[in-house]
Design a protein around this motif. Structure first.
Motif: not given
Length: 325
Positions: A32-47
């Motif tokens: 689910d969307r939590s698959d990308f939780a760790d990736v999102a935390a590493r981005l400086s963007a509107d995620v």
């Protein structure tokens, strides 16, 4: 968590955080969307991280259908063909009527793409960096093929087009058995609505498809069971396969398109994904006009979970390139 307005009667649950260039991260099955939780935390963007139709906390049936599966928490609050899209053909102009019963086609690549683009419209996001793996990769490719003005760059992991009839080889068939199983109504009898069976089934894939240094935690399996174990949720999640959007049928139907995907594309190919051997990366140029292949060594199928640093680094590079043009 927020909910989108409905598209074809389906609302998407999503998380949004950060500022800067917009990035959309699309998950796989069985996740689910939590698959990308760790990736999102590493981005400086509107995620933006949505649950796709039929997954997570997104709708499992059109609004007003009276079906047994709406959002995942509604019952238990504890919880490619030539010239067309490489998976599912061009998205239709309209989908099912709101309030009608859920149909497998609702959950195919075209319907999933409509929901994601509808979410972008609702949030006023005109062009985004789009990333995904597994089901999310196919949806991202569909959007890039049929809504090219909405995508500044792609970052995707398998599946990718080009395997062709190699999916029928014995080694491949020994891995893709589940796609035939998901066509059977036996799934509803043996798995759907049975949390213990759901957990065991998901544990198999998260263990077998991952790399040698990754083991799914109890917390992760508990979370996914809370989403997939609600009555109707597992059946909705396999609508993707019943719609004909999965690897076997799409690979046998694919021919290189007349117009290749034009968005700059980074392909992240794991070393230990038993579903998608690296040899199948040999035809990427027939579908993508501007593509770079990168190997993710030591990693299995669940690349954003197993290698969030590498995945985030590639997304960051795509954002920086987009910002400089």
């Amino acid at each position: 968590m927020e909910l989108s307005s409905p598209v074809d009667g389906y609302r998407l649950a999503y998380d949004r955080a950060g500022t800067g260039r917009p990035v959309v991260l699309l998950h796989g099955w069985p996740g689910d969307r939590s698959d990308f939780a760790d990736v999102a935390a590493r981005l400086s963007a509107d995620v933006l991280r949505p649950d796709l139709r039929g997954f997570g906390e997104s709708d499992k049936a059109p609004a007003g259908s009276g079906g047994s599966a709406g959002r995942a928490d509604s019952a238990d609050r504890s919880p490619a063909a030539g010239g067309a899209d490489p998976v599912d053909g061009a998205p239709a102009a309209g989908g099912p009527a709101a309030g009608g019963p859920a149909e497998p086609a609702d959950f195919g690549a075209a319907g999933q793409a409509r929901s994601v683009v509808g979410l972008l419209d609702e949030l006023g996001l005109s062009r985004v960096v789009l990333a995904g793996y597994d089901v999310g990769s196919r949806v991202a490719q569909t959007i890039a093929a049929h809504y090219p003005d909405r995508v500044t760059a792609l970052v995707v992991a398998p599946p990718l087009p080009g395997a062709g009839r190699r999916v029928l080889e014995p080694d491949a068939q020994s891995e893709f058995w589940y796609q035939a199983f998901h066509q059977l109504r036996l799934v509803e009898e043996l798995i759907d609505g049975r949390p213990d069976a759901v957990r065991a089934y998901l544990r198999h894939f998260w263990s077998h498809w991952s790399g040698p240094d990754f083991t799914p935690t109890d917390a992760r399996l508990d979370h996914l069971t809370s989403r997939y174990g609600v009555p109707g949720a597992f059946t909705a999640s396999i609508g993707w396969y019943r719609a004909g959007s999965a690897m076997i049928r799409s690979s046998l139907a694919e021919t290189p398109p007349a117009t290749r995907i034009g968005a700059p594309t980074t392909v992240l190919w794991p070393e230990f994904d038993p579903l998608f051997p690296r040899a199948w990366s040999d035809r990427l140029g027939e579908w993508f006009a501007d593509v770079e292949l990168r190997h993710l060594d030591g990693v299995g199928h669940f690349s954003p979970v197993e290698a969030p640093d590498a995945f985030a680094a590639s997304v960051t590079e795509a954002v920086e390139r987009a910002s400089s043009t």
